[in-house]
Design an enzyme around this catalytic site. Structure first.
Site, mmCIF file in Angstrom:
data_model
loop_
_atom_site.group_PDB
_atom_site.id
_atom_site.type_symbol
_atom_site.label_atom_id
_atom_site.label_comp_id
_atom_site.label_asym_id
_atom_site.label_seq_id
_atom_site.Cartn_x
_atom_site.Cartn_y
_atom_site.Cartn_z
ATOM 1 N N ASP A 255 1.616 -11.423 -0.912
ATOM 2 C CA ASP A 255 0.478 -12.341 -0.811
ATOM 3 C C ASP A 255 0.824 -13.630 -1.541
ATOM 4 O O ASP A 255 1.408 -13.582 -2.628
ATOM 5 C CB ASP A 255 -0.756 -11.727 -1.459
ATOM 6 C CG ASP A 255 -1.029 -10.322 -0.954
ATOM 7 O OD1 ASP A 255 -1.698 -10.206 0.083
ATOM 8 O OD2 ASP A 255 -0.568 -9.352 -1.585
ATOM 9 N N GLU B 61 5.491 -6.490 2.159
ATOM 10 C CA GLU B 61 4.294 -7.280 2.451
ATOM 11 C C GLU B 61 3.871 -7.913 1.140
ATOM 12 O O GLU B 61 3.733 -7.221 0.129
ATOM 13 C CB GLU B 61 3.186 -6.376 3.002
ATOM 14 C CG GLU B 61 1.925 -7.111 3.444
ATOM 15 C CD GLU B 61 0.907 -7.322 2.308
ATOM 16 O OE1 GLU B 61 -0.049 -8.083 2.517
ATOM 17 O OE2 GLU B 61 1.081 -6.733 1.218
ATOM 18 N N ASP C 201 1.709 1.733 0.513
ATOM 19 C CA ASP C 201 1.975 1.565 -0.917
ATOM 20 C C ASP C 201 3.179 2.398 -1.359
ATOM 21 O O ASP C 201 3.736 2.153 -2.433
ATOM 22 C CB ASP C 201 0.759 2.015 -1.750
ATOM 23 C CG ASP C 201 -0.467 1.147 -1.534
ATOM 24 O OD1 ASP C 201 -0.297 -0.055 -1.255
ATOM 25 O OD2 ASP C 201 -1.595 1.676 -1.637
ATOM 26 N N LYS D 27 -3.230 -16.178 1.435
ATOM 27 C CA LYS D 27 -4.516 -15.832 0.813
ATOM 28 C C LYS D 27 -5.425 -17.061 0.741
ATOM 29 O O LYS D 27 -5.725 -17.577 -0.335
ATOM 30 C CB LYS D 27 -4.279 -15.261 -0.581
ATOM 31 C CG LYS D 27 -3.525 -13.956 -0.599
ATOM 32 C CD LYS D 27 -4.314 -12.807 0.010
ATOM 33 C CE LYS D 27 -5.544 -12.508 -0.793
ATOM 34 N NZ LYS D 27 -6.265 -11.314 -0.271
ATOM 35 N N HIS E 268 3.734 -2.283 0.906
ATOM 36 C CA HIS E 268 2.527 -3.077 0.649
ATOM 37 C C HIS E 268 2.529 -3.625 -0.780
ATOM 38 O O HIS E 268 2.423 -2.874 -1.746
ATOM 39 C CB HIS E 268 1.305 -2.177 0.866
ATOM 40 C CG HIS E 268 0.005 -2.854 0.738
ATOM 41 N ND1 HIS E 268 -0.985 -2.426 -0.122
ATOM 42 C CD2 HIS E 268 -0.512 -3.941 1.374
ATOM 43 C CE1 HIS E 268 -2.043 -3.195 -0.002
ATOM 44 N NE2 HIS E 268 -1.782 -4.119 0.899
ATOM 45 N N ARG E 269 2.709 -4.935 -0.897
ATOM 46 C CA ARG E 269 2.864 -5.594 -2.206
ATOM 47 C C ARG E 269 4.066 -5.019 -2.956
ATOM 48 O O ARG E 269 4.082 -4.945 -4.182
ATOM 49 C CB ARG E 269 1.588 -5.469 -3.040
ATOM 50 C CG ARG E 269 0.323 -5.944 -2.292
ATOM 51 C CD ARG E 269 -0.946 -5.726 -3.101
ATOM 52 N NE ARG E 269 -2.113 -5.748 -2.217
ATOM 53 C CZ ARG E 269 -3.348 -5.425 -2.575
ATOM 54 N NH1 ARG E 269 -3.595 -5.069 -3.821
ATOM 55 N NH2 ARG E 269 -4.338 -5.465 -1.710
ATOM 56 N N GLU F 198 1.268 -12.717 3.524
ATOM 57 C CA GLU F 198 -0.161 -12.934 3.773
ATOM 58 C C GLU F 198 -0.606 -14.202 3.060
ATOM 59 O O GLU F 198 -0.476 -14.332 1.843
ATOM 60 C CB GLU F 198 -0.997 -11.751 3.285
ATOM 61 C CG GLU F 198 -2.487 -11.982 3.535
ATOM 62 C CD GLU F 198 -3.384 -10.866 3.045
ATOM 63 O OE1 GLU F 198 -4.611 -11.128 2.890
ATOM 64 O OE2 GLU F 198 -2.894 -9.747 2.816
ATOM 65 N N HIS G 85 -2.060 -11.223 -5.280
ATOM 66 C CA HIS G 85 -3.064 -10.870 -4.283
ATOM 67 C C HIS G 85 -4.432 -11.483 -4.544
ATOM 68 O O HIS G 85 -5.006 -12.141 -3.681
ATOM 69 C CB HIS G 85 -3.203 -9.345 -4.186
ATOM 70 C CG HIS G 85 -4.232 -8.911 -3.193
ATOM 71 N ND1 HIS G 85 -5.577 -8.717 -3.531
ATOM 72 C CD2 HIS G 85 -4.143 -8.640 -1.868
ATOM 73 C CE1 HIS G 85 -6.238 -8.360 -2.456
ATOM 74 N NE2 HIS G 85 -5.402 -8.301 -1.429
#
Length: 244
Positions: free
Chosen positions: A36, A34, A229, A111, A7-8, A109, A49
């Site tokens: 953004d 993942e 994470d 945004k 995640h990120r 993702e 993000h």
């Protein structure tokens, strides 16, 4: 087999959405990352993000009001104060260039649920085409109009709706918008939803899974993927579960 998406990036170890976080995720053994994306004032795709730079950098203001050259001057290490060198906000092109050296999957993702970035979908898809990553990228968003638009202009690239509140029969909803997966908040899930989705060929990739017990539960249900994470912890839990 349940895949592990960082995640990120490996955001519990390195500043989120930085090349260092993505590299750490790869080194840890994650299957994917993942990230953004948003657009700068001069229309460049950058990986960050929040709509504002305040939380994750030493700058202030909206991403959309920065030129790329000015955004690149910011220090993206934020809470990781012990980091000596500066961490930069990467462009999507930089991430893709790094991905040519590995086999990582990239969940992007979009945004654009708070700020409507003009041509964000088209720009991202064009870059995916340039790198021939059509089968290594998943496009997700809380703005479902956005991912439907992505499908309309690029039906060969997978889309997945993000959502934080319960959807009735989400596997049917996914099919109705031509999505092959759902990316729900894990709090909206139960075993029946996961199983029904998988039975209907809809993959389930919940976020953000950091609790080992929740990881074990999702692995036991053969959930498609988890977004975490801490990919290192997720891999350790998976290995221990296999030994049981």
């Amino acid at each position: 087999m349940t895949l592990i998406f960082a995640h990120r990036g490996f955001s519990s170890l390195q500043p989120e959405n930085t090349m260092q976080a993505f590299q750490a995720a790869y080194k840890a053994g994650a299957d994917g990352i993942e990230i953004d994306v948003q657009l700068t004032k001069d229309g460049e795709i950058v990986v960050i993000h929040d709509e504002k730079v305040d939380r994750t950098t030493n700058g202030k203001g909206y991403v959309k009001d920065y030129l790329l050259t000015d955004l690149k001057k910011l220090d993206a290490s934020y809470k990781f104060k012990k980091k000596i060198k500066k961490y930069r906000i990467p462009t999507l092109a930089e991430v893709f260039q790094w991905m040519t050296e590995n086999e990582m999957i990239c969940n992007i993702e979009l945004k654009n649920n708070k700020i409507q970035y003009e041509f964000l979908e088209e720009k991202v898809i064009q870059l995916i085409r340039e790198f021939h990553f059509e089968h290594r990228v998943i496009l997700s968003s809380f703005n479902h109009y956005s991912i439907v638009h992505c499908y309309q202009i690029a039906p060969d690239i997978e889309i997945a709706p993000l959502y934080s509140n319960g959807i009735f029969m989400p596997w049917l909803y996914a099919k109705s918008i031509n999505a092959k997966a759902i990316h729900p908040n894990v709090k909206t899930l139960n075993a029946d939803i996961i199983q029904s989705s998988l039975n209907d060929q809809i993959q389930v990739r919940p976020y953000t899974i950091n609790d080992p017990k929740v990881m074990e539960w999702l692995y036991s249900l053969q959930c498609s993927a988890i977004i975490t994470d801490d990919p290192e912890k997720a891999i350790t839990v998976k290995k221990l579960q296999r030994k049981k």
